[in-house]
Every structure is written in C-alpha cells, then in structure tokens.
Design a protein around this motif. Structure first.
Motif, PDB file in Angstrom:
ATOM      1  N   LYS A  95     -35.999 -30.269  28.904  1.00  0.00           N
ATOM      2  CA  LYS A  95     -35.969 -31.457  28.046  1.00  0.00           C
ATOM      3  C   LYS A  95     -35.736 -32.700  28.900  1.00  0.00           C
ATOM      4  CE  LYS A  95     -34.163 -29.547  23.732  1.00  0.00           C
ATOM      5  NZ  LYS A  95     -33.006 -29.477  22.833  1.00  0.00           N
ATOM      6  N   ILE A  96     -36.282 -33.801  28.405  1.00  0.00           N
ATOM      7  CA  ILE A  96     -35.961 -35.112  28.973  1.00  0.00           C
ATOM      8  C   ILE A  96     -35.513 -35.989  27.812  1.00  0.00           C
ATOM      9  CG2 ILE A  96     -36.866 -37.165  30.130  1.00  0.00           C
ATOM     10  CD1 ILE A  96     -38.868 -35.375  31.551  1.00  0.00           C
ATOM     11  N   TYR A  97     -34.467 -36.779  28.031  1.00  0.00           N
ATOM     12  CA  TYR A  97     -33.946 -37.599  26.949  1.00  0.00           C
ATOM     13  C   TYR A  97     -33.297 -38.861  27.518  1.00  0.00           C
ATOM     14  CZ  TYR A  97     -30.233 -34.526  28.488  1.00  0.00           C
ATOM     15  OH  TYR A  97     -29.380 -33.792  29.269  1.00  0.00           O
ATOM     16  N   LEU A  98     -33.149 -39.847  26.642  1.00  0.00           N
ATOM     17  CA  LEU A  98     -32.450 -41.079  27.003  1.00  0.00           C
ATOM     18  C   LEU A  98     -31.012 -40.996  26.505  1.00  0.00           C
ATOM     19  CD1 LEU A  98     -35.199 -43.663  25.982  1.00  0.00           C
ATOM     20  CD2 LEU A  98     -34.440 -43.215  28.312  1.00  0.00           C
ATOM     21  N   PRO A 138     -34.777 -38.093  22.297  1.00  0.00           N
ATOM     22  CA  PRO A 138     -35.692 -37.180  22.983  1.00  0.00           C
ATOM     23  C   PRO A 138     -36.918 -37.897  23.523  1.00  0.00           C
ATOM     24  CG  PRO A 138     -35.776 -36.846  20.614  1.00  0.00           C
ATOM     25  CD  PRO A 138     -34.687 -37.842  20.859  1.00  0.00           C
ATOM     26  N   VAL A 139     -37.278 -37.572  24.743  1.00  0.00           N
ATOM     27  CA  VAL A 139     -38.465 -38.144  25.382  1.00  0.00           C
ATOM     28  C   VAL A 139     -39.561 -37.085  25.490  1.00  0.00           C
ATOM     29  CG1 VAL A 139     -39.372 -39.182  27.507  1.00  0.00           C
ATOM     30  CG2 VAL A 139     -37.103 -39.825  26.666  1.00  0.00           C
ATOM     31  N   ALA A 140     -39.194 -35.891  25.926  1.00  0.00           N
ATOM     32  CA  ALA A 140     -40.168 -34.801  26.064  1.00  0.00           C
ATOM     33  C   ALA A 140     -39.427 -33.475  26.110  1.00  0.00           C
ATOM     34  CB  ALA A 140     -40.995 -34.984  27.330  1.00  0.00           C
ATOM     35  N   SER A 141     -40.101 -32.405  25.722  1.00  0.00           N
ATOM     36  CA  SER A 141     -39.527 -31.068  25.857  1.00  0.00           C
ATOM     37  C   SER A 141     -40.663 -30.085  26.106  1.00  0.00           C
ATOM     38  CB  SER A 141     -38.740 -30.675  24.607  1.00  0.00           C
ATOM     39  OG  SER A 141     -39.598 -30.608  23.489  1.00  0.00           O
ATOM     40  N   TRP A 142     -40.334 -28.948  26.710  1.00  0.00           N
ATOM     41  CA  TRP A 142     -41.355 -27.955  27.027  1.00  0.00           C
ATOM     42  C   TRP A 142     -40.715 -26.572  27.099  1.00  0.00           C
ATOM     43  CZ3 TRP A 142     -39.478 -31.750  30.215  1.00  0.00           C
ATOM     44  CH2 TRP A 142     -38.715 -31.339  31.312  1.00  0.00           C
ATOM     45  N   SER A 143     -41.544 -25.574  26.883  1.00  0.00           N
ATOM     46  CA  SER A 143     -41.115 -24.185  27.104  1.00  0.00           C
ATOM     47  C   SER A 143     -42.373 -23.329  27.193  1.00  0.00           C
ATOM     48  CB  SER A 143     -40.203 -23.702  25.974  1.00  0.00           C
ATOM     49  OG  SER A 143     -40.915 -23.626  24.774  1.00  0.00           O
ATOM     50  N   HIS A 144     -42.343 -22.311  28.063  1.00  0.00           N
ATOM     51  CA  HIS A 144     -43.520 -21.463  28.273  1.00  0.00           C
ATOM     52  C   HIS A 144     -43.078 -20.174  28.951  1.00  0.00           C
ATOM     53  CE1 HIS A 144     -47.565 -20.262  29.632  1.00  0.00           C
ATOM     54  NE2 HIS A 144     -47.983 -21.019  28.620  1.00  0.00           N
ATOM     55  N   SER A 145     -43.744 -19.093  28.626  1.00  0.00           N
ATOM     56  CA  SER A 145     -43.416 -17.825  29.278  1.00  0.00           C
ATOM     57  C   SER A 145     -43.809 -17.850  30.756  1.00  0.00           C
ATOM     58  CB  SER A 145     -44.130 -16.675  28.564  1.00  0.00           C
ATOM     59  OG  SER A 145     -45.523 -16.898  28.583  1.00  0.00           O
ATOM     60  N   ASN A 146     -44.917 -18.515  31.082  1.00  0.00           N
ATOM     61  CA  ASN A 146     -45.341 -18.733  32.465  1.00  0.00           C
ATOM     62  C   ASN A 146     -45.298 -17.452  33.299  1.00  0.00           C
ATOM     63  OD1 ASN A 146     -46.229 -20.230  34.693  1.00  0.00           O
ATOM     64  ND2 ASN A 146     -44.143 -20.776  35.310  1.00  0.00           N
ATOM     65  N   GLU A 147     -45.951 -16.422  32.804  1.00  0.00           N
ATOM     66  CA  GLU A 147     -45.958 -15.132  33.508  1.00  0.00           C
ATOM     67  C   GLU A 147     -46.575 -15.238  34.901  1.00  0.00           C
ATOM     68  OE1 GLU A 147     -44.435 -12.454  32.638  1.00  0.00           O
ATOM     69  OE2 GLU A 147     -43.766 -13.300  30.725  1.00  0.00           O
ATOM     70  N   GLY A 148     -47.451 -16.229  35.094  1.00  0.00           N
ATOM     71  CA  GLY A 148     -48.077 -16.415  36.399  1.00  0.00           C
ATOM     72  C   GLY A 148     -47.190 -17.119  37.414  1.00  0.00           C
ATOM     73  N   ASP A 149     -46.000 -17.506  37.011  1.00  0.00           N
ATOM     74  CA  ASP A 149     -45.019 -18.162  37.881  1.00  0.00           C
ATOM     75  C   ASP A 149     -45.572 -19.421  38.559  1.00  0.00           C
ATOM     76  OD1 ASP A 149     -42.597 -18.602  39.118  1.00  0.00           O
ATOM     77  OD2 ASP A 149     -43.056 -17.290  40.819  1.00  0.00           O
ATOM     78  N   GLU A 150     -46.247 -20.239  37.791  1.00  0.00           N
ATOM     79  CA  GLU A 150     -46.688 -21.533  38.343  1.00  0.00           C
ATOM     80  C   GLU A 150     -45.472 -22.433  38.522  1.00  0.00           C
ATOM     81  OE1 GLU A 150     -49.854 -23.352  36.205  1.00  0.00           O
ATOM     82  OE2 GLU A 150     -51.024 -21.512  36.085  1.00  0.00           O
ATOM     83  N   GLY A 185     -32.719 -35.293  32.480  1.00  0.00           N
ATOM     84  CA  GLY A 185     -33.599 -34.158  32.219  1.00  0.00           C
ATOM     85  C   GLY A 185     -33.016 -32.884  32.771  1.00  0.00           C
ATOM     86  N   LYS A 186     -33.440 -31.759  32.184  1.00  0.00           N
ATOM     87  CA  LYS A 186     -32.981 -30.463  32.671  1.00  0.00           C
ATOM     88  C   LYS A 186     -34.117 -29.459  32.531  1.00  0.00           C
ATOM     89  CE  LYS A 186     -29.144 -27.362  32.792  1.00  0.00           C
ATOM     90  NZ  LYS A 186     -27.736 -27.172  32.600  1.00  0.00           N
ATOM     91  N   HIS A 187     -34.246 -28.573  33.537  1.00  0.00           N
ATOM     92  CA  HIS A 187     -35.265 -27.524  33.528  1.00  0.00           C
ATOM     93  C   HIS A 187     -34.585 -26.201  33.833  1.00  0.00           C
ATOM     94  CE1 HIS A 187     -39.354 -25.892  34.060  1.00  0.00           C
ATOM     95  NE2 HIS A 187     -38.819 -25.175  35.041  1.00  0.00           N
ATOM     96  N   ASN A 188     -34.800 -25.224  32.949  1.00  0.00           N
ATOM     97  CA  ASN A 188     -34.230 -23.882  33.150  1.00  0.00           C
ATOM     98  C   ASN A 188     -35.373 -22.886  33.299  1.00  0.00           C
ATOM     99  OD1 ASN A 188     -31.354 -24.500  32.670  1.00  0.00           O
ATOM    100  ND2 ASN A 188     -32.099 -25.041  30.637  1.00  0.00           N
ATOM    101  N   GLY A 193     -31.498 -33.686  36.510  1.00  0.00           N
ATOM    102  CA  GLY A 193     -31.594 -34.947  37.226  1.00  0.00           C
ATOM    103  C   GLY A 193     -31.611 -36.116  36.272  1.00  0.00           C
ATOM    104  N   PHE A 194     -31.556 -37.292  36.852  1.00  0.00           N
ATOM    105  CA  PHE A 194     -31.632 -38.485  36.015  1.00  0.00           C
ATOM    106  C   PHE A 194     -32.221 -39.638  36.816  1.00  0.00           C
ATOM    107  CE2 PHE A 194     -28.455 -41.232  37.848  1.00  0.00           C
ATOM    108  CZ  PHE A 194     -27.596 -40.365  38.517  1.00  0.00           C
ATOM    109  N   VAL A 195     -32.754 -40.599  36.092  1.00  0.00           N
ATOM    110  CA  VAL A 195     -33.163 -41.876  36.667  1.00  0.00           C
ATOM    111  C   VAL A 195     -32.680 -42.972  35.717  1.00  0.00           C
ATOM    112  CG1 VAL A 195     -35.223 -41.024  37.869  1.00  0.00           C
ATOM    113  CG2 VAL A 195     -35.410 -41.793  35.498  1.00  0.00           C
TER     114      VAL A 195
END
Lengths: 62, 193
Positions: free
Chosen positions: B83-86, B102-114, B142-145, B153-155
C-alpha cells in the motif's frame, strides 16, 4: 489576570493548530514535524495566556 | 508601545518556527531492500526525496497528469501485497493505521517471482477517488510485503496550487483569522479591571 484567560488559552491553542495547517497548505512545513503540529498550539496557548495576564490592548491611559 | 512589542514577539516566534528546517530521515527500511522511481512532468523522483526541502513536486491544479513509475525488490517476491498512502494530522496523533489517505494498493500471487515492475498512475483518478484537491506538504508512506521479506519507505510530497482553492486551505485561513482575533481579544482588559 485582567484579560480573558480561557479565551486566550483556547483561542491560542486553536490558532496554533490553524497556523500549522496554513504552513502545511502553503508548503512551508509538514504536519509530520512535531515542532509544527504540537509546538505551535502549545506556543500560542502560552501566548494567549500571557496576553490575558498582561492585557495590553484597549487600555486607556489615566 | 506594549501592543507593538507583543505583536513583534508573536511575529518573531512564527518566523523561528518557519525558518527551522525539519529533520531529515532515511527513506527506505531496510536500506536497499527495495527501490523505485516516478517521473512527474520530466522530473525523476526516488526514495531520496525524503526531506521537506527536497520533496516530490506534484501539480494539484492541473488535469491529465499521468505518472510513469518503476519499482523493484531484492528479495523473493511471491504472494506480495502493498500500500501507499498519505499521512494526515490524524495519523500523526493516533498512529500509522489511522486517518491515512490511500494512494495505491496491490496484491498478487506472483508465482513467477517477478521482482520489478513498471506502470503509470493517473493523478486525475486519485483526485476523483479523494473527492477534493489538496495542496501543501505531506508525507507519503508505503509498505511492500512478500514471501521473502518486507520493505517500507516514505517521501515528502509537495502538492502545488492555490491553497485557497481547496476546502482544507479555506478552513485553515478562516479558522486562523477567527482564532487570531480571539487571542487578541483575550488581551483586552475585562470591564472593571
């Protein structure tokens, strides 16, 4: 106190809050800065109380 | 004479608060675990834009801005989400999970490990979702797990535009004028004193 201490404290606190918001809105300071978000309300609460104690406005000279 | 001294003191206090620079902090935790960049009107921004005097500049008064971005992580990236947020003043008081925009969010199984991605972000869509425009300096976090680790991180983001054209800006200025008048009135002697 010769002035209005409650008005000074409450008005000063919220003036500090709004001033922090104005500084944020004009891009001068971030609200994530504790000095701005917490410091300004405390500073102006104190200023309001000091003004109420001093009461320098509108006095007539004798 | 006394009145002018009081106003001078208040003005000096305000000038000090404006002039003192805010503290600089690291933008990525753990350092180097992830990275990214976004291009806004020709300027490239990275996690290095993590100080208030070097923010990401976003025009809030213009339509049709599309922001190309890239992102990458160095750890195994299966089953990821993020997620990314203000951050807002409410976040400041009540903690990281409260009052965020909220600015953006994402989630995916990403089995190909991109481990890297590219894309575009529509600022118009952000304004539409938010319902109103904002100006000024805000911290964006923002945070990515993922399976192999996590990264945060933040800006700092500076939304440029006329604050008096936004509801928050109007409330701030009107509130400041009213409460400022109350503070001055507090310094008027009560009757009989």
């Amino acid at each position: 106190m010769r002035g209005h201490p409650i008005a000074g404290a409450v008005g000063g606190f919220f003036f500090g809050v709004f001033l922090a918001l104005i500084l944020q809105q004009f891009g001068l300071r971030s609200l994530n800065d504790p000095l701005s978000f917490f410091g300004l309300p405390i500073l102006f609460l104190t200023v309001g109380l000091l003004l109420a104690w001093w009461a320098p406005f509108g006095r007539r000279s004798t | 004479m006394k009145t002018s001294r009081v106003l001078l003191s208040v003005g000096a206090a305000m000038a000090i608060v404006v002039a003192v620079p805010t503290a600089a902090m690291a933008g990525i935790d753990p350092p180097g675990a992830c990275d990214g960049a976004a291009t806004i009107e020709g300027a490239v921004y990275t996690p290095a834009n993590d100080t208030t005097d070097n923010p990401v500049v976003v025009p809030a008064d213009r339509d049709g801005i599309i922001i190309p971005y890239t992102g990458m992580v160095i750890f195994e990236n299966k089953g990821h989400s993020g997620k990314i947020y203000l951050d807002t003043p409410i976040t400041q008081v009540f903690g990281e999970t409260t009052g965020r925009i909220p600015v953006a969010s994402w989630s995916h199984s990403n089995e190909g490990d991109e481990r890297a991605t590219t894309g575009t972000y529509s600022l118009d869509q952000f304004w539409e979702d938010l319902g109103f425009r904002i100006t000024g300096l805000l911290r964006m976090s923002g945070k990515h797990n993922a399976s192999g680790g996590s990264c945060s991180g933040f800006v700092f983001v500076k939304f440029t535009g006329n604050p008096l054209g936004t509801p928050i800006g109007i409330v701030a200025v009107v509130g400041g004028v009213i409460t400022g008048a109350i503070v001055i009135w507090a310094g008027v002697p009560r009757r009989g004193r």
